[in-house]
Design a protein around this motif. Structure first.
Motif, PDB file in Angstrom:
ATOM      1  N   VAL A  94      -3.281   1.933  -9.040  1.00 26.53           N
ATOM      2  CA  VAL A  94      -3.480   0.701  -8.277  1.00 26.53           C
ATOM      3  C   VAL A  94      -3.730   1.056  -6.816  1.00 26.53           C
ATOM      4  CG1 VAL A  94      -2.331  -1.375  -7.414  1.00 26.53           C
ATOM      5  CG2 VAL A  94      -2.125  -0.747  -9.816  1.00 26.53           C
ATOM      6  N   VAL A  95      -4.731   0.429  -6.205  1.00 29.28           N
ATOM      7  CA  VAL A  95      -5.049   0.675  -4.807  1.00 29.28           C
ATOM      8  C   VAL A  95      -4.971  -0.645  -4.040  1.00 29.28           C
ATOM      9  CG1 VAL A  95      -6.798   1.440  -3.168  1.00 29.28           C
ATOM     10  CG2 VAL A  95      -6.514   2.640  -5.340  1.00 29.28           C
ATOM     11  N   VAL A  96      -4.193  -0.653  -2.962  1.00 23.40           N
ATOM     12  CA  VAL A  96      -4.061  -1.827  -2.109  1.00 23.40           C
ATOM     13  C   VAL A  96      -4.668  -1.496  -0.757  1.00 23.40           C
ATOM     14  CG1 VAL A  96      -2.440  -3.347  -0.920  1.00 23.40           C
ATOM     15  CG2 VAL A  96      -1.988  -2.655  -3.281  1.00 23.40           C
TER      16      VAL A  96
ATOM     17  N   ALA B  59       0.834  -1.207   0.000  1.00 17.31           N
ATOM     18  CA  ALA B  59       0.000   0.000   0.000  1.00 17.31           C
ATOM     19  C   ALA B  59       0.865   1.252   0.000  1.00 17.31           C
ATOM     20  CB  ALA B  59      -0.916  -0.003   1.225  1.00 17.31           C
ATOM     21  N   GLU B  60       1.925   1.234   0.818  1.00 21.43           N
ATOM     22  CA  GLU B  60       2.812   2.392   0.885  1.00 21.43           C
ATOM     23  C   GLU B  60       3.501   2.627  -0.450  1.00 21.43           C
ATOM     24  OE1 GLU B  60       6.395   4.235   3.626  1.00 21.43           O
ATOM     25  OE2 GLU B  60       6.092   2.083   3.601  1.00 21.43           O
ATOM     26  N   TYR B  61       3.933   1.549  -1.103  1.00 22.74           N
ATOM     27  CA  TYR B  61       4.631   1.684  -2.385  1.00 22.74           C
ATOM     28  C   TYR B  61       3.751   2.392  -3.417  1.00 22.74           C
ATOM     29  CZ  TYR B  61       6.592   0.442  -6.910  1.00 22.74           C
ATOM     30  OH  TYR B  61       7.075   0.494  -8.193  1.00 22.74           O
ATOM     31  N   TYR B  62       2.518   1.911  -3.584  1.00 21.62           N
ATOM     32  CA  TYR B  62       1.655   2.501  -4.600  1.00 21.62           C
ATOM     33  C   TYR B  62       1.200   3.899  -4.215  1.00 21.62           C
ATOM     34  CZ  TYR B  62       1.656  -1.901  -7.080  1.00 21.62           C
ATOM     35  OH  TYR B  62       2.055  -3.008  -7.780  1.00 21.62           O
ATOM     36  N   GLU B  63       1.069   4.153  -2.914  1.00 16.17           N
ATOM     37  CA  GLU B  63       0.695   5.502  -2.503  1.00 16.17           C
ATOM     38  C   GLU B  63       1.824   6.497  -2.778  1.00 16.17           C
ATOM     39  OE1 GLU B  63      -0.788   8.081   1.322  1.00 16.17           O
ATOM     40  OE2 GLU B  63      -0.600   5.914   1.482  1.00 16.17           O
TER      41      GLU B  63
END
Length: 439
Positions: A56-58, A21-25
């Motif tokens: 992309v959202v995780v 989540a942190e990566y894509y944010e």
């Protein structure tokens, strides 16, 4: 040694999701992380361009949802129990190389004028390293190229250009499950949302997903599944889908599992990329010195490898900050010990490992964290893990300090003994064991 591999992976998946989540944010926010604040909230229900990583959202439960969807598809396609168990494990570990590739990309940027990997390069590196990592683990069935090819599209437009007929079916299944969870909304239970999810798969059948895998998904994905995918329901639903396997593994196989998990944690921060492995190695050496049983030595190595698993829940901006942390940032840093406890304590049969791992910042005088335990509440194993963690941290080069030699480390630790923080007998033993020993 008997363990349930999937149970361990289900537990640590929460931390994997936070990292992804942190990566894509960070991509969406131009490199600025807000993990722990908004990073795991879905902004809207827009259907995204499947090739655009910025969209992309995780969300919480991501890896478990992929595992559930993969099992449902696999059952529909006739996979047997052993294959389904392995498929679930691979679904959890589909992006196991993410932290390593992020650090690799950071180094790449240094020599490429700040330009990072393309989406294709990222996928190739993540898949290639991830496939290699999975060779460390013992599985029941043939899983060759499942991680390597789990981002391939049915029409051959994926990173390696493989069409569906040249891609393992487990890889195809995980690909569809991952795409559904990151490009659709599985957190809203409604008829309209259910139809949108089904339409998404229909729209990309034969393009992203093979027709066979798409049909299997559409047959298996009933409306009631959406309710079972919610955070409050997914744990029990996932565990009920396939038979529980408590298998016998060699000490070497469990050590390999521990080493892989330690690598994932260590690569979260460049300056700690040997810390968890170093703590695990020192813990094992000391466990053998104290003549623990072979099973207990292996469990202690696993506890050392997992002691910082909670750091996957902490922002990289805090972990790698070169300056003194603010009070708020330090509190967030300290939270990693509680997260380690929270993540590991739910694993059946691993309560001792959870305690050994998560209490490494507790002090004999009650001034530690997260639970402020005192001497009488801390076992010899917990005291030893604290000392191994301190020794390893002092022996490492960090962004704010050099690596200290043995005598300086022992001197600092003896100061901690005088303050009533750590066990003096254990410090004396560490001095004896590591004085002429280099990892």
């Amino acid at each position: 040694m008997k363990i349930n591999l999937n149970e361990i992976l289900y537990a640590v998946s929460f931390a994997f999701d936070a990292t992804e989540a942190e990566y894509y944010e960070r991509i969406r926010n131009n490199g600025i992380s807000t993990i722990g604040e908004t990073s795991i909230l879905r902004a809207d229900n827009v259907r995204f361009n499947y090739k655009d990583h910025t969209n992309v959202v995780v969300t919480v439960g991501h890896s478990k949802r992929i595992a559930v969807l993969s099992i449902l598809i696999g059952k529909e396609m006739g996979l047997d129990d052993k294959k389904l168990t392995d498929l679930a494990a691979y679904a959890i570990l589909h992006d196991n190389a993410l932290t390593e590739v992020i650090q690799e990309e950071n180094q790449y940027k240094i020599y490429n004028n700040g330009i990072g990997y393309s989406d294709e390069d990222y996928n190739i590196r993540c898949a290639t390293i991830g496939e290699k990592n999975m060779s460390l683990l013992p599985f029941r069935t043939n899983n060759r190229d499942v991680i390597l090819l789990h981002n391939e599209n049915a029409d051959g437009s994926g990173p390696f250009g493989r069409h569906y007929e040249n891609t393992p079916v487990k890889a195809q299944i995980i690909h569809l499950a991952n795409c559904v969870d990151t490009h659709c909304d599985l957190t809203t239970v409604s008829k309209d949302n259910y139809e949108e999810i089904c339409n998404y798969v229909k729209r990309f059948s034969g393009i992203l997903f093979s027709v066979d895998v798409s049909l299997a998904f559409l047959k298996a994905f009933k409306y009631k599944v959406l309710n079972n995918l919610q955070v409050t329901n997914i744990d029990s639903y996932l565990r009920g889908l396939i038979r529980r396997h408590d298998d016998e593994y060699s000490h070497a196989e469990v050590d390999n599992l521990a080493t892989l998990l330690a690598r994932i944690v260590d690569f979260k921060s460049h300056y700690k990329c040997r810390h968890s492995i170093g703590v695990a190695q020192r813990a094992k050496i000391m466990a053998e010195y104290y003549r623990f049983t072979p099973d207990k030595v292996t469990k202690y190595y696993l506890a050392g490898a997992l002691h910082d698993i909670g750091k996957l829940m902490v922002s990289i901006d805090i972990l790698d900050k070169p300056d003194r942390l603010s009070d708020t940032e330090f509190e967030k840093m300290k939270s990693h010990a509680y997260y380690t406890y929270s993540i590991l304590s739910g694993i059946k049969g691993m309560k001792d490992i959870a305690l050994w791992a998560s209490h490494h910042h507790e002090k004999l005088n009650g001034q530690g964290y997260p639970f402020h335990l005192t001497a009488e509440a801390l076992s010899p194993e917990e005291r030893l893990m604290t000392c191994c963690d301190i020794y390893q941290a002092l022996a490492e080069e960090r962004i704010y300090k050099e690596a200290y030699p043995h005598d300086k480390i022992i001197g600092i630790m003896r100061s901690g003994v005088e303050k009533g923080e750590i066990d003096g007998n254990i410090v004396n033993d560490l001095d004896r064991v590591f004085r002429n020993f280099t990892l």
